[in-house]
Enzyme design. Sequence first.
Site, PDB file in Angstrom:
ATOM      1  CB  SER A 143      -0.885   0.036   1.246  1.00  0.00           C
ATOM      2  OG  SER A 143      -1.503   1.300   1.353  1.00  0.00           O
ATOM      3  CE1 TYR A 156      -3.878  -2.497   5.176  1.00  0.00           C
ATOM      4  CE2 TYR A 156      -3.158  -0.245   4.799  1.00  0.00           C
ATOM      5  CZ  TYR A 156      -3.673  -1.431   4.320  1.00  0.00           C
ATOM      6  OH  TYR A 156      -3.983  -1.547   2.986  1.00  0.00           O
TER       7      TYR A 156
END
Length: 247
Positions: A143, A156
């Site tokens: 990401s 995350y």
Amino acid sequence: MFSLAGRTALITGAGRGIGQAIALRLAAAGAKVWVHYNTSRQPAEALVEMIRSLDGTADAVGGDVSDSAQVEAMFAAIEAAGPAVDILVNNAGINIEQHLVRMSDAEIMQVVSTNYLGVIYCTRRALGPMRKNRWGRLIHISSVVGRLGSPMQTIYCSTKSALLGFSKALMKEYGNRGITSNVILPGLIESDMTSKLPEELLKGMLERIPAGRAGLPEEVAAAVHFLATEEAGYLNGAELDVNGGML
Ligand code: NAP
């Protein structure tokens, strides 16, 4: 050109979201596709039916990627049914939107074990046949926040940055065996995951995207498709941003 005919692909978390688009795209390019699911069994089976109706080849396989025994069972089931996986797309992932100080041990472990350990377990298992066949494509969905960071997403973000080092090390260890390892860093992409983001955070993200919009799962799938091809064989250890220019 860019055909995946004769290849077998496993896309983790393909019952919905970005994984679903990747499965459709790789199947359209001629790969036999294993649509992996954890809880989304029905959507995964519906996707298999859709791919077959479009003259593609697909099957579904279930399992929790954070559990190494279930990962072993998934790969064993695939190999019992036909050729081993030669394109692995590590797509399954979760995000728990929370201040670090409020995250429980269980929540931290859930994110780490799905996004990081899950990728390690699947990659480790896929590498055996890939090394033997001297051909493989490892594609990890990280990401943009794995590089940039983002508030309320500390764990995350850490799991997504960890994939960058993991992939580079794989490149150095297995690049002499016809195996490539590359990372895709999507920006803001329309999916269930982003539909849950707080409005404030979403607004801030959109302001930082020159394209002025969120991306589509199909735009990530197009990048995966290219990395999976024979033609991308000299592209190894790359970090490919698919983010509309997000800074
Ligand atoms: P999503 O719609 O929330 O889908 C998540 C997928 O992960 C589901 O298919 C889910 O499977 C699977 N999954 C979750 N926990 C699992 C587990 N323990 N074992 C196996 N599978 C599990 O998310 P998405 O937006 O498509 O995201 C896909 C990937 O892209 C993720 O790695 C995410 O971090 C990354 N990403 C997304 C964005 C974005 O803007 N959407 C941006 C950057 C990166 P089931 O439904 O079957 O349980």
